[in-house]
Design a protein around this motif. Structure first.
Motif, PDB file in Angstrom:
ATOM      1  N   GLY A 266     -26.274   5.406  -5.251  1.00  0.00           N
ATOM      2  CA  GLY A 266     -25.237   4.403  -5.015  1.00  0.00           C
ATOM      3  C   GLY A 266     -25.692   3.000  -5.351  1.00  0.00           C
ATOM      4  N   GLY A 267     -26.954   2.693  -5.065  1.00  0.00           N
ATOM      5  CA  GLY A 267     -27.481   1.358  -5.371  1.00  0.00           C
ATOM      6  C   GLY A 267     -27.510   1.103  -6.867  1.00  0.00           C
ATOM      7  N   TYR A 268     -27.930   2.108  -7.634  1.00  0.00           N
ATOM      8  CA  TYR A 268     -27.946   1.957  -9.084  1.00  0.00           C
ATOM      9  C   TYR A 268     -26.533   1.804  -9.632  1.00  0.00           C
ATOM     10  CZ  TYR A 268     -32.883   3.242  -9.098  1.00  0.00           C
ATOM     11  OH  TYR A 268     -34.237   3.263  -8.890  1.00  0.00           O
ATOM     12  N   HIS A 269     -25.594   2.543  -9.055  1.00  0.00           N
ATOM     13  CA  HIS A 269     -24.214   2.419  -9.505  1.00  0.00           C
ATOM     14  C   HIS A 269     -23.673   1.017  -9.257  1.00  0.00           C
ATOM     15  CE1 HIS A 269     -23.491   7.051  -9.264  1.00  0.00           C
ATOM     16  NE2 HIS A 269     -24.235   6.693 -10.294  1.00  0.00           N
ATOM     17  N   ILE A 270     -24.045   0.429  -8.132  1.00  0.00           N
ATOM     18  CA  ILE A 270     -23.609  -0.948  -7.854  1.00  0.00           C
ATOM     19  C   ILE A 270     -24.199  -1.902  -8.897  1.00  0.00           C
ATOM     20  CG2 ILE A 270     -23.754  -2.863  -6.212  1.00  0.00           C
ATOM     21  CD1 ILE A 270     -23.705  -0.793  -3.965  1.00  0.00           C
ATOM     22  N   VAL A 271     -25.482  -1.707  -9.231  1.00  0.00           N
ATOM     23  CA  VAL A 271     -26.121  -2.554 -10.253  1.00  0.00           C
ATOM     24  C   VAL A 271     -25.378  -2.426 -11.576  1.00  0.00           C
ATOM     25  CG1 VAL A 271     -28.201  -2.878 -11.661  1.00  0.00           C
ATOM     26  CG2 VAL A 271     -28.397  -2.554  -9.195  1.00  0.00           C
ATOM     27  N   PHE A 272     -25.005  -1.208 -11.947  1.00  0.00           N
ATOM     28  CA  PHE A 272     -24.307  -1.006 -13.217  1.00  0.00           C
ATOM     29  C   PHE A 272     -22.911  -1.618 -13.190  1.00  0.00           C
ATOM     30  CE2 PHE A 272     -27.005   3.090 -13.501  1.00  0.00           C
ATOM     31  CZ  PHE A 272     -28.103   2.341 -13.894  1.00  0.00           C
ATOM     32  N   ILE A 273     -22.257  -1.557 -12.042  1.00  0.00           N
ATOM     33  CA  ILE A 273     -20.950  -2.210 -11.914  1.00  0.00           C
ATOM     34  C   ILE A 273     -21.106  -3.721 -12.053  1.00  0.00           C
ATOM     35  CG2 ILE A 273     -19.064  -2.713 -10.303  1.00  0.00           C
ATOM     36  CD1 ILE A 273     -19.451   0.147  -9.209  1.00  0.00           C
ATOM     37  N   VAL A 274     -22.167  -4.259 -11.465  1.00  0.00           N
ATOM     38  CA  VAL A 274     -22.446  -5.695 -11.616  1.00  0.00           C
ATOM     39  C   VAL A 274     -22.675  -6.037 -13.087  1.00  0.00           C
ATOM     40  CG1 VAL A 274     -24.140  -7.517 -11.119  1.00  0.00           C
ATOM     41  CG2 VAL A 274     -23.354  -6.005  -9.282  1.00  0.00           C
ATOM     42  N   LEU A 275     -23.394  -5.175 -13.806  1.00  0.00           N
ATOM     43  CA  LEU A 275     -23.620  -5.405 -15.238  1.00  0.00           C
ATOM     44  C   LEU A 275     -22.303  -5.415 -16.007  1.00  0.00           C
ATOM     45  CD1 LEU A 275     -26.778  -3.191 -15.978  1.00  0.00           C
ATOM     46  CD2 LEU A 275     -26.677  -5.660 -15.596  1.00  0.00           C
ATOM     47  N   ALA A 276     -21.395  -4.498 -15.651  1.00  0.00           N
ATOM     48  CA  ALA A 276     -20.091  -4.474 -16.309  1.00  0.00           C
ATOM     49  C   ALA A 276     -19.309  -5.750 -16.012  1.00  0.00           C
ATOM     50  CB  ALA A 276     -19.299  -3.253 -15.856  1.00  0.00           C
ATOM     51  N   ALA A 277     -19.371  -6.214 -14.752  1.00  0.00           N
ATOM     52  CA  ALA A 277     -18.684  -7.459 -14.385  1.00  0.00           C
ATOM     53  C   ALA A 277     -19.284  -8.648 -15.126  1.00  0.00           C
ATOM     54  CB  ALA A 277     -18.770  -7.670 -12.877  1.00  0.00           C
ATOM     55  N   LEU A 278     -20.599  -8.658 -15.244  1.00  0.00           N
ATOM     56  CA  LEU A 278     -21.259  -9.742 -15.988  1.00  0.00           C
ATOM     57  C   LEU A 278     -20.880  -9.692 -17.467  1.00  0.00           C
ATOM     58  CD1 LEU A 278     -24.806  -9.590 -14.350  1.00  0.00           C
ATOM     59  CD2 LEU A 278     -23.118 -11.423 -14.082  1.00  0.00           C
ATOM     60  N   ALA A 279     -20.732  -8.487 -18.006  1.00  0.00           N
ATOM     61  CA  ALA A 279     -20.311  -8.357 -19.400  1.00  0.00           C
ATOM     62  C   ALA A 279     -18.912  -8.930 -19.590  1.00  0.00           C
ATOM     63  CB  ALA A 279     -20.348  -6.892 -19.823  1.00  0.00           C
TER      64      ALA A 279
END
Length: 302
Positions: A266-279
């Motif tokens: 779940g923590g990694y998924h949150i990081v990836f969602i943050v990356l998508a938001a930053l993109a």
């Protein structure tokens, strides 16, 4: 190379850096292994890096020094009749202020910032694949080499060609590349967390990394597109580097804090969602860069 080839120029530069990084890293690794993979090998590897730095410094000193004799000869041959160039002002607060007042510089700076803050997230693909998909040690090594070295060598030139030949501008390519990252993250999040899906997960993460490396290869090319004056380009690059590379000071802390607060997949998924938001934010910022480049072209064409 001219203004229309800046993407390929910077892309080849990034690709060349990847080749040099690969050669130096594997050479240091070879020294480390050759000397027993212990304290002595580690010290020798550090010494190797120091020798490389010193050698490069000496080469730059020899290759980039001015040639006063050549300049004097040119004056004697008749160029001295031309009016002498005004003395360049020493860089100071005034020069920094003049560069800082250029709005197009900030579009470049914040675009580099957004690319780099996403780039910092690539670090977490290996632990994610290891923890969630049970990637074996052999594949971890192969993946790491491809992700850190192979894609860096390929990404720069690919980004340069796409920016110059296909999109006719690095700013346009960067905007689209940011948008392309979002569906890649969506696919990554939708992949079942099953060891049988190791290969698809590796492919998706490598695709994300490749897109980021193509962006990183050309994110300085817009400096020419937006018309940064040549006389202040050095100071402008300094400001842009200060802003653009700033995520290196805090991004890893933020991503690490997210993982600590949310153990497991779940923590990694949150990081990836943050990356998508930053993109997505990066796409908005680079849209401003595209407008600045368009305004520059309109002025030049007039």
């Amino acid at each position: 190379m001219g203004p229309k080839e800046q993407g390929r120029l910077f892309g080849l530069l990034e690709g060349g850096r990847g080749i040099v990084d690969t050669a130096v890293a594997f050479s240091a690794l070879g020294i480390f292994v050759l000397l027993g993979s212990g304290t002595g090998g580690f010290r020798a590897a550090i010494a190797f890096y120091a020798v490389i730095d010193i050698a490069v410094g000496v080469l730059l000193f020899l290759l980039l020094r001015t040639e006063p004799a050549t300049q004097m000869g040119a004056q004697v041959s008749g160029l001295s009749a031309q009016p002498s160039e005004p003395k360049k002002q020493k860089a100071g607060l005034g020069e920094i202020w003049r560069a800082a007042k250029l709005p197009q510089l900030w579009w470049v700076s914040f675009t580099v910032f957004m690319v780099y803050v996403v780039y910092c997230g690539l670090t977490y693909f290996i632990p994610y694949l290891t923890y969630v998909y049970g990637l074996p040690v052999a594949l971890v090594g192969a993946y790491g080499i491809i992700n850190q070295y192979g894609l860096k060598i390929l990404g720069g030139p690919i980004g340069g060609v796409l920016a110059d030949k296909v999109f006719k501008g690095a700013s346009r390519y960067i905007r689209l590349a940011f948008l392309c990252l979002i569906p890649v993250v969506a696919v990554l999040l939708l992949l079942p967390a099953d060891p049988s899906r190791q290969i698809p997960a590796m492919i998706v993460t490598l695709l994300f990394s490749l897109i980021v490396f193509t962006m990183r290869g050309v994110f300085w090319a817009p400096m020419d597109e937006v018309g940064i004056p040549e006389e202040t380009s050095g100071t402008a690059f300094g400001i842009a580097c200060l802003v653009g590379y700033a995520p290196g000071m805090f991004a890893f802390i933020v991503y690490g804090a997210i993982l600590d607060a949310n153990p497991g997949a779940g923590g990694y998924h949150i990081v990836f969602i943050v990356l998508a938001a930053l993109a997505l934010v990066g796409a908005a910022v680079s849209s401003g860069l595209v407008r600045a480049a368009r305004a520059r072209r309109a002025v030049v064409e007039v």
